[in-house]
Design a protein around this motif. Structure first.
Motif, short mmCIF file in Angstrom:
data_model
loop_
_atom_site.label_atom_id
_atom_site.label_comp_id
_atom_site.label_asym_id
_atom_site.label_seq_id
_atom_site.Cartn_x
_atom_site.Cartn_y
_atom_site.Cartn_z
N CYS A 164 0.82 -1.21 0.00
CA CYS A 164 0.00 0.00 0.00
C CYS A 164 0.86 1.26 0.00
O CYS A 164 2.04 1.24 0.38
N LEU A 165 0.26 2.37 -0.42
CA LEU A 165 0.97 3.66 -0.43
C LEU A 165 1.12 4.20 0.97
O LEU A 165 2.15 4.75 1.34
N TYR A 166 0.07 4.05 1.78
CA TYR A 166 0.16 4.49 3.17
C TYR A 166 -0.86 3.77 4.03
O TYR A 166 -1.85 3.25 3.53
N GLN A 167 -0.55 3.73 5.33
CA GLN A 167 -1.47 3.22 6.34
C GLN A 167 -2.00 4.39 7.16
O GLN A 167 -1.27 5.34 7.43
N ASP A 168 -3.25 4.30 7.52
CA ASP A 168 -3.89 5.35 8.32
C ASP A 168 -4.51 4.65 9.52
O ASP A 168 -5.55 4.01 9.40
N THR A 169 -3.86 4.74 10.67
CA THR A 169 -4.31 4.01 11.84
C THR A 169 -4.83 4.96 12.92
O THR A 169 -4.43 6.12 13.00
N ALA A 170 -5.73 4.44 13.75
CA ALA A 170 -6.32 5.25 14.81
C ALA A 170 -5.26 5.76 15.78
O ALA A 170 -5.38 6.85 16.33
N SER A 171 -4.22 4.97 15.99
CA SER A 171 -3.20 5.35 16.98
C SER A 171 -2.17 6.32 16.43
O SER A 171 -1.77 7.27 17.11
N ASP A 172 -1.73 6.12 15.17
CA ASP A 172 -0.62 6.91 14.63
C ASP A 172 -0.99 7.83 13.48
O ASP A 172 -0.18 8.67 13.08
N GLY A 173 -2.17 7.69 12.91
CA GLY A 173 -2.50 8.47 11.73
C GLY A 173 -1.68 8.01 10.53
O GLY A 173 -1.42 6.82 10.37
N ILE A 174 -1.28 8.94 9.68
CA ILE A 174 -0.44 8.64 8.52
C ILE A 174 0.96 9.16 8.80
O ILE A 174 1.15 10.36 9.04
N THR A 175 1.94 8.29 8.78
CA THR A 175 3.30 8.68 9.17
C THR A 175 4.30 8.64 8.02
O THR A 175 5.41 9.15 8.16
N GLU A 176 3.93 8.03 6.88
CA GLU A 176 4.83 7.98 5.74
C GLU A 176 4.09 7.51 4.50
O GLU A 176 3.03 6.90 4.58
N PHE A 177 4.67 7.85 3.33
CA PHE A 177 4.26 7.28 2.05
C PHE A 177 5.34 6.29 1.63
O PHE A 177 6.53 6.60 1.72
N SER A 178 4.93 5.14 1.15
CA SER A 178 5.92 4.14 0.72
C SER A 178 6.64 4.57 -0.55
O SER A 178 7.76 4.12 -0.81
N ASP A 179 6.02 5.43 -1.35
CA ASP A 179 6.66 5.94 -2.56
C ASP A 179 7.58 7.10 -2.18
O ASP A 179 7.14 8.10 -1.61
N LYS A 180 8.87 6.99 -2.51
CA LYS A 180 9.85 7.99 -2.07
C LYS A 180 9.55 9.37 -2.64
O LYS A 180 9.72 10.39 -1.96
N ASN A 181 9.12 9.42 -3.90
CA ASN A 181 8.85 10.73 -4.51
C ASN A 181 7.73 11.47 -3.78
O ASN A 181 7.84 12.67 -3.52
N LEU A 182 6.66 10.74 -3.44
CA LEU A 182 5.58 11.37 -2.70
C LEU A 182 6.02 11.72 -1.27
O LEU A 182 5.63 12.75 -0.72
N ASP A 183 6.82 10.85 -0.69
CA ASP A 183 7.29 11.12 0.67
C ASP A 183 8.18 12.37 0.70
O ASP A 183 8.12 13.16 1.64
N ASP A 184 8.98 12.56 -0.37
CA ASP A 184 9.84 13.74 -0.45
C ASP A 184 9.01 15.02 -0.50
O ASP A 184 9.42 16.07 0.04
N LEU A 185 7.84 14.96 -1.15
CA LEU A 185 6.98 16.14 -1.22
C LEU A 185 6.62 16.62 0.19
O LEU A 185 6.64 17.82 0.48
N ILE A 186 6.30 15.67 1.06
CA ILE A 186 5.91 16.04 2.42
C ILE A 186 7.13 16.51 3.22
O ILE A 186 7.01 17.39 4.08
#
Length: 215
Positions: A105-127
């Motif tokens: 998956c591109l990202y996980q969204d959990t009740a405890s941590d929310g979204i902490t990263e994108f697995s795709d490096k290019n998208l993660d670099d944007l953040i």
């Protein structure tokens, strides 16, 4: 994106294919659309899965009793017959579903941590750059869920509210381009509204604005 809430969505699997796969007693993966993949599970396509693992045996052995069809995928799943189809209820199997999808998956969204990263490096670099101005994973994820093709598998309960999910995009290149333009537009708007003072930028802030070609 298409949202699959596992509390009310049950994939339909061809009954004959399902029983054959179970009888083979090999590891299987089942997609959110109800397709079965048999064999080694170490090189699968990046797509949403509802189940991944070794089913129990309907026949049993000297060491173990036969397993009822309802629990053939484990205690957290419930298998139901409906004509020539098998329905799979995974509303109580979120951790199993999450484990199955974590590598894809591109990202996980959990009740405890929310979204902490994108697995795709290019998208993660944007953040990495946009967070200088308070534009975070949540902002980008909510945009992508509205604007690109893909899927979200989740457990969403209204009362008490609970959400755990994982997301996939169908076209990663499109997602990168649209997310980049979304953030660039937000930054330009912040500049126009004087929320960003171009005369008083930190070095990291200026680098971020140049990365998005906002200045």
């Amino acid at each position: 994106m298409t949202v699959y809430n596992l509390l009310n969505y049950m994939p339909k699997v061809d009954k004959k294919a399902f029983l054959e796969a179970i009888s083979d007693q090999k590891p299987i993966a089942i997609t959110i659309d109800g397709n079965i993949i048999e064999g080694p599970l170490d090189n699968l396509p990046a797509q949403p899965y509802i189940y991944m693992g070794q089913p129990r045996s309907l026949i049993g052995s000297k060491r173990s009793k036969p397993t009822p069809l309802e629990k053939i995928l484990g205690d957290s799943y419930e298998v139901k017959k409906e004509g020539d189809k098998i329905l799979i209820y995974a509303g109580r199997a979120w951790q199993d579903v999450l484990n199955a999808n974590a590598p894809y998956c591109l990202y996980q969204d959990t009740a405890s941590d929310g979204i902490t990263e994108f697995s795709d490096k290019n998208l993660d670099d944007l953040i990495w750059y946009s967070c200088e101005f308070g534009i975070n994973y949540r902002d980008a994820a909510e945009f992508l869920e509205k604007e690109v093709e893909g899927s979200v598998i989740c457990i969403e309960n209204e009362s008490p509210y609970q959400f755990n999910g994982c997301a996939f995009v169908s076209d990663m290149e499109e997602a990168r381009k649209k997310a980049h333009e979304f953030i660039r537009s937000r930054l330009q708007n912040m500049i126009e509204e004087k929320e960003i003072d171009l005369e008083d930028l930190e070095e990291d802030e200026e680098e971020a604005l140049r990365y998005f070609k906002a200045i």
